[in-house]
Design a protein around this motif. Sequence first.
Motif, PDB file in Angstrom:
ATOM      1  N   GLU A 111     -19.466   2.484 -51.228  1.00  0.00           N
ATOM      2  CA  GLU A 111     -20.866   2.053 -51.210  1.00  0.00           C
ATOM      3  C   GLU A 111     -21.664   2.686 -52.340  1.00  0.00           C
ATOM      4  O   GLU A 111     -21.509   3.873 -52.630  1.00  0.00           O
ATOM      5  CB  GLU A 111     -21.514   2.469 -49.884  1.00  0.00           C
ATOM      6  N   VAL A 112     -22.534   1.867 -52.909  1.00  0.00           N
ATOM      7  CA  VAL A 112     -23.417   2.344 -53.970  1.00  0.00           C
ATOM      8  C   VAL A 112     -24.838   1.923 -53.610  1.00  0.00           C
ATOM      9  O   VAL A 112     -25.068   0.764 -53.265  1.00  0.00           O
ATOM     10  CB  VAL A 112     -23.012   1.720 -55.323  1.00  0.00           C
ATOM     11  N   VAL A 113     -25.766   2.865 -53.665  1.00  0.00           N
ATOM     12  CA  VAL A 113     -27.157   2.533 -53.336  1.00  0.00           C
ATOM     13  C   VAL A 113     -27.963   2.420 -54.632  1.00  0.00           C
ATOM     14  O   VAL A 113     -27.944   3.333 -55.459  1.00  0.00           O
ATOM     15  CB  VAL A 113     -27.773   3.605 -52.408  1.00  0.00           C
ATOM     16  N   VAL A 114     -28.633   1.286 -54.793  1.00  0.00           N
ATOM     17  CA  VAL A 114     -29.538   1.111 -55.936  1.00  0.00           C
ATOM     18  C   VAL A 114     -30.884   0.617 -55.414  1.00  0.00           C
ATOM     19  O   VAL A 114     -30.993   0.190 -54.269  1.00  0.00           O
ATOM     20  CB  VAL A 114     -29.010   0.083 -56.980  1.00  0.00           C
ATOM     21  N   SER A 115     -31.865   0.666 -56.281  1.00  0.00           N
ATOM     22  CA  SER A 115     -33.176   0.159 -55.906  1.00  0.00           C
ATOM     23  C   SER A 115     -33.294  -1.278 -56.425  1.00  0.00           C
ATOM     24  O   SER A 115     -32.666  -1.642 -57.421  1.00  0.00           O
ATOM     25  CB  SER A 115     -34.211   1.090 -56.522  1.00  0.00           C
ATOM     26  N   GLN A 116     -34.122  -2.052 -55.735  1.00  0.00           N
ATOM     27  CA  GLN A 116     -34.198  -3.500 -55.940  1.00  0.00           C
ATOM     28  C   GLN A 116     -34.337  -3.923 -57.413  1.00  0.00           C
ATOM     29  O   GLN A 116     -33.580  -4.727 -57.916  1.00  0.00           O
ATOM     30  CB  GLN A 116     -35.402  -3.984 -55.148  1.00  0.00           C
ATOM     31  N   PHE A 117     -35.308  -3.384 -58.114  1.00  0.00           N
ATOM     32  CA  PHE A 117     -35.523  -3.798 -59.501  1.00  0.00           C
ATOM     33  C   PHE A 117     -35.212  -2.645 -60.457  1.00  0.00           C
ATOM     34  O   PHE A 117     -35.946  -2.354 -61.378  1.00  0.00           O
ATOM     35  CB  PHE A 117     -36.955  -4.311 -59.712  1.00  0.00           C
ATOM     36  N   SER A 118     -34.092  -1.998 -60.182  1.00  0.00           N
ATOM     37  CA  SER A 118     -33.676  -0.894 -61.041  1.00  0.00           C
ATOM     38  C   SER A 118     -32.915  -1.449 -62.229  1.00  0.00           C
ATOM     39  O   SER A 118     -32.519  -2.621 -62.238  1.00  0.00           O
ATOM     40  CB  SER A 118     -32.799   0.042 -60.225  1.00  0.00           C
ATOM     41  N   PHE A 119     -32.671  -0.606 -63.216  1.00  0.00           N
ATOM     42  CA  PHE A 119     -31.922  -0.997 -64.409  1.00  0.00           C
ATOM     43  C   PHE A 119     -30.645  -1.738 -63.995  1.00  0.00           C
ATOM     44  O   PHE A 119     -29.827  -1.220 -63.230  1.00  0.00           O
ATOM     45  CB  PHE A 119     -31.593   0.261 -65.213  1.00  0.00           C
ATOM     46  N   ILE A 120     -30.484  -2.941 -64.531  1.00  0.00           N
ATOM     47  CA  ILE A 120     -29.469  -3.863 -63.989  1.00  0.00           C
ATOM     48  C   ILE A 120     -28.028  -3.405 -64.226  1.00  0.00           C
ATOM     49  O   ILE A 120     -27.115  -3.784 -63.508  1.00  0.00           O
ATOM     50  CB  ILE A 120     -29.704  -5.290 -64.555  1.00  0.00           C
ATOM     51  N   ARG A 121     -27.825  -2.532 -65.213  1.00  0.00           N
ATOM     52  CA  ARG A 121     -26.465  -2.092 -65.518  1.00  0.00           C
ATOM     53  C   ARG A 121     -25.843  -1.297 -64.370  1.00  0.00           C
ATOM     54  O   ARG A 121     -24.629  -1.255 -64.258  1.00  0.00           O
ATOM     55  CB  ARG A 121     -26.445  -1.248 -66.799  1.00  0.00           C
ATOM     56  N   PHE A 122     -26.666  -0.657 -63.550  1.00  0.00           N
ATOM     57  CA  PHE A 122     -26.111   0.110 -62.427  1.00  0.00           C
ATOM     58  C   PHE A 122     -25.324  -0.828 -61.504  1.00  0.00           C
ATOM     59  O   PHE A 122     -24.172  -0.586 -61.166  1.00  0.00           O
ATOM     60  CB  PHE A 122     -27.222   0.788 -61.607  1.00  0.00           C
ATOM     61  N   LYS A 123     -26.008  -1.901 -61.126  1.00  0.00           N
ATOM     62  CA  LYS A 123     -25.415  -2.859 -60.208  1.00  0.00           C
ATOM     63  C   LYS A 123     -24.190  -3.521 -60.848  1.00  0.00           C
ATOM     64  O   LYS A 123     -23.153  -3.679 -60.222  1.00  0.00           O
ATOM     65  CB  LYS A 123     -26.494  -3.911 -59.910  1.00  0.00           C
ATOM     66  N   GLN A 124     -24.342  -3.877 -62.116  1.00  0.00           N
ATOM     67  CA  GLN A 124     -23.249  -4.580 -62.788  1.00  0.00           C
ATOM     68  C   GLN A 124     -21.996  -3.700 -62.897  1.00  0.00           C
ATOM     69  O   GLN A 124     -20.886  -4.148 -62.612  1.00  0.00           O
ATOM     70  CB  GLN A 124     -23.703  -5.018 -64.188  1.00  0.00           C
ATOM     71  N   GLN A 125     -22.187  -2.454 -63.296  1.00  0.00           N
ATOM     72  CA  GLN A 125     -21.020  -1.576 -63.454  1.00  0.00           C
ATOM     73  C   GLN A 125     -20.367  -1.277 -62.108  1.00  0.00           C
ATOM     74  O   GLN A 125     -19.143  -1.230 -62.010  1.00  0.00           O
ATOM     75  CB  GLN A 125     -21.421  -0.251 -64.128  1.00  0.00           C
ATOM     76  N   ALA A 126     -21.193  -1.056 -61.092  1.00  0.00           N
ATOM     77  CA  ALA A 126     -20.635  -0.770 -59.767  1.00  0.00           C
ATOM     78  C   ALA A 126     -19.878  -1.996 -59.247  1.00  0.00           C
ATOM     79  O   ALA A 126     -18.778  -1.861 -58.673  1.00  0.00           O
ATOM     80  CB  ALA A 126     -21.749  -0.375 -58.807  1.00  0.00           C
ATOM     81  N   SER A 127     -20.433  -3.188 -59.481  1.00  0.00           N
ATOM     82  CA  SER A 127     -19.767  -4.411 -59.008  1.00  0.00           C
ATOM     83  C   SER A 127     -18.430  -4.603 -59.713  1.00  0.00           C
ATOM     84  O   SER A 127     -17.474  -5.109 -59.125  1.00  0.00           O
ATOM     85  CB  SER A 127     -20.639  -5.642 -59.271  1.00  0.00           C
ATOM     86  N   MET A 128     -18.359  -4.207 -60.972  1.00  0.00           N
ATOM     87  CA  MET A 128     -17.095  -4.330 -61.704  1.00  0.00           C
ATOM     88  C   MET A 128     -15.969  -3.550 -61.052  1.00  0.00           C
ATOM     89  O   MET A 128     -14.813  -3.876 -61.198  1.00  0.00           O
ATOM     90  CB  MET A 128     -17.263  -3.799 -63.132  1.00  0.00           C
ATOM     91  N   ARG A 129     -16.332  -2.475 -60.366  1.00  0.00           N
ATOM     92  CA  ARG A 129     -15.322  -1.682 -59.671  1.00  0.00           C
ATOM     93  C   ARG A 129     -15.008  -2.256 -58.286  1.00  0.00           C
ATOM     94  O   ARG A 129     -14.195  -1.718 -57.565  1.00  0.00           O
ATOM     95  CB  ARG A 129     -15.813  -0.229 -59.478  1.00  0.00           C
ATOM     96  N   GLY A 130     -15.746  -3.302 -57.914  1.00  0.00           N
ATOM     97  CA  GLY A 130     -15.541  -3.874 -56.587  1.00  0.00           C
ATOM     98  C   GLY A 130     -16.264  -3.096 -55.509  1.00  0.00           C
ATOM     99  O   GLY A 130     -15.945  -3.204 -54.318  1.00  0.00           O
ATOM    100  N   ALA A 131     -17.242  -2.269 -55.910  1.00  0.00           N
ATOM    101  CA  ALA A 131     -17.990  -1.478 -54.924  1.00  0.00           C
ATOM    102  C   ALA A 131     -18.969  -2.375 -54.159  1.00  0.00           C
ATOM    103  O   ALA A 131     -19.318  -3.468 -54.615  1.00  0.00           O
ATOM    104  CB  ALA A 131     -18.747  -0.359 -55.632  1.00  0.00           C
ATOM    105  N   ARG A 132     -19.398  -1.883 -53.001  1.00  0.00           N
ATOM    106  CA  ARG A 132     -20.381  -2.618 -52.191  1.00  0.00           C
ATOM    107  C   ARG A 132     -21.762  -2.092 -52.566  1.00  0.00           C
ATOM    108  O   ARG A 132     -22.068  -0.913 -52.321  1.00  0.00           O
ATOM    109  CB  ARG A 132     -20.111  -2.344 -50.708  1.00  0.00           C
ATOM    110  N   VAL A 133     -22.585  -2.938 -53.174  1.00  0.00           N
ATOM    111  CA  VAL A 133     -23.882  -2.472 -53.666  1.00  0.00           C
ATOM    112  C   VAL A 133     -24.967  -2.735 -52.628  1.00  0.00           C
ATOM    113  O   VAL A 133     -25.154  -3.868 -52.188  1.00  0.00           O
ATOM    114  CB  VAL A 133     -24.233  -3.163 -55.006  1.00  0.00           C
TER     115      VAL A 133
END
Length: 372
Positions: A111-133
């Motif tokens: 699991e990875v916790v991000v904020s709704q309108f945070s820098f988009i690379r966080f979500k993208q990089q975590a998703s590349m690993r198959g993590a649950r964002v």
Amino acid sequence: MSFSVSPRRALRDLFPYQPGKSIASVQRELGLKSVVKLASNENPLGPSPRALAAYRKAERSNALYPEGSSPELRAALGRFHGVEPESVIVGNGSDEIIRLLCESFLDVEDEVVVSQFSFIRFKQQASMRGARVIEVPMTDWTHDLELMAKAASPRTKMIFIANPNNPTGTYNTREEFEGLLSAVPKTALIVLDEAYVQYAQALADYPKTLPGLVRAHPNLVVIRTFSKAYGLAGLRVGYGVADAELVGWLDRIRMPFNVNLPGQAACVEALKDAAFVRRGVALNGVQRARVAQAMSGLGFGIGESATNFLFARSPIPGRTLFKALLRQGVIIRPLDEYGLPGHVRVSIGTPAQNKILIKALGEVLSRASAAA
Ligand SMILES: Cc1ncc(COP(=O)(O)O)c(C=O)c1O
């Protein structure tokens, strides 16, 4: 014959990152001579002359490989921040540090916790690993750190925070951040991205993280970049400061020569040129207030900004505004990819660039209201 090899499952829903449009591409596509780019939060003053001199001197050695782990730059950063060089990792932009963190620590389904309108690379990089964002809503366009801490569970591996945040320009206070640090399980890494720190650090309640908080919290990593206030985005140099053991994991998987030779030399010198950074920050403060006032007068809703850009609600759809401004030779950033089609992000330029922006905005909006 068509391509028939399947990529990793985690990559299937991803799209390439959309960078701000470049000056060269707008010149090519629209046949314009003069183009102003206010789309990627670069320093409008360019690089520090001292950094540039070091770059030029070092480029004579470009036939040689750079030192792989950037030891001089690591040592300089260690001195600058009051930490051991072993606590510093240098990357091909801070973007590489984000990637190294995700590749080192995230397994599929973590699991990875991000904020709704945070820098988009966080979500993208975590998703590349198959993590649950897990995306946590913001409050007043600001990360809600209390809510983010509540969203963290024993399954949480990483929490990303950009402070100040891109694209909303808002920041979290020392008290808020310390609250998060004490509430989150020590098994989760807190990744604090301070790309815009130089524009915010004079604010009385902005957190001072280096070196004290990193020393006290082995699960905290602070990321910084030479791309913004240092004016060196083209060189692609960023870094992270963290516990030496964490840095050791990143070091294992980074590319052997991840930062180029003149880039390393230029950044060592850039760190010494505090006057250059101060000048840029002061100019930004004055110009940001002027641009904000002018844009408010044109009907934009302008948020508070602790950065070198403005986050603005546009009177016309963001992409329509972006396209019309391109024809006037001004590049800004629409925010559709963040799910904010009514907002735009505008970097603060030199006084001359900002005048061009305001004039172009006025023309585009008066044409739009005449057509309505
Ligand atoms: C919050 C934040 N982090 C990281 C980056 C990436 O910067 P770089 O890879 O140029 O160091 C950016 C660039 O816009 C940013 O806004």
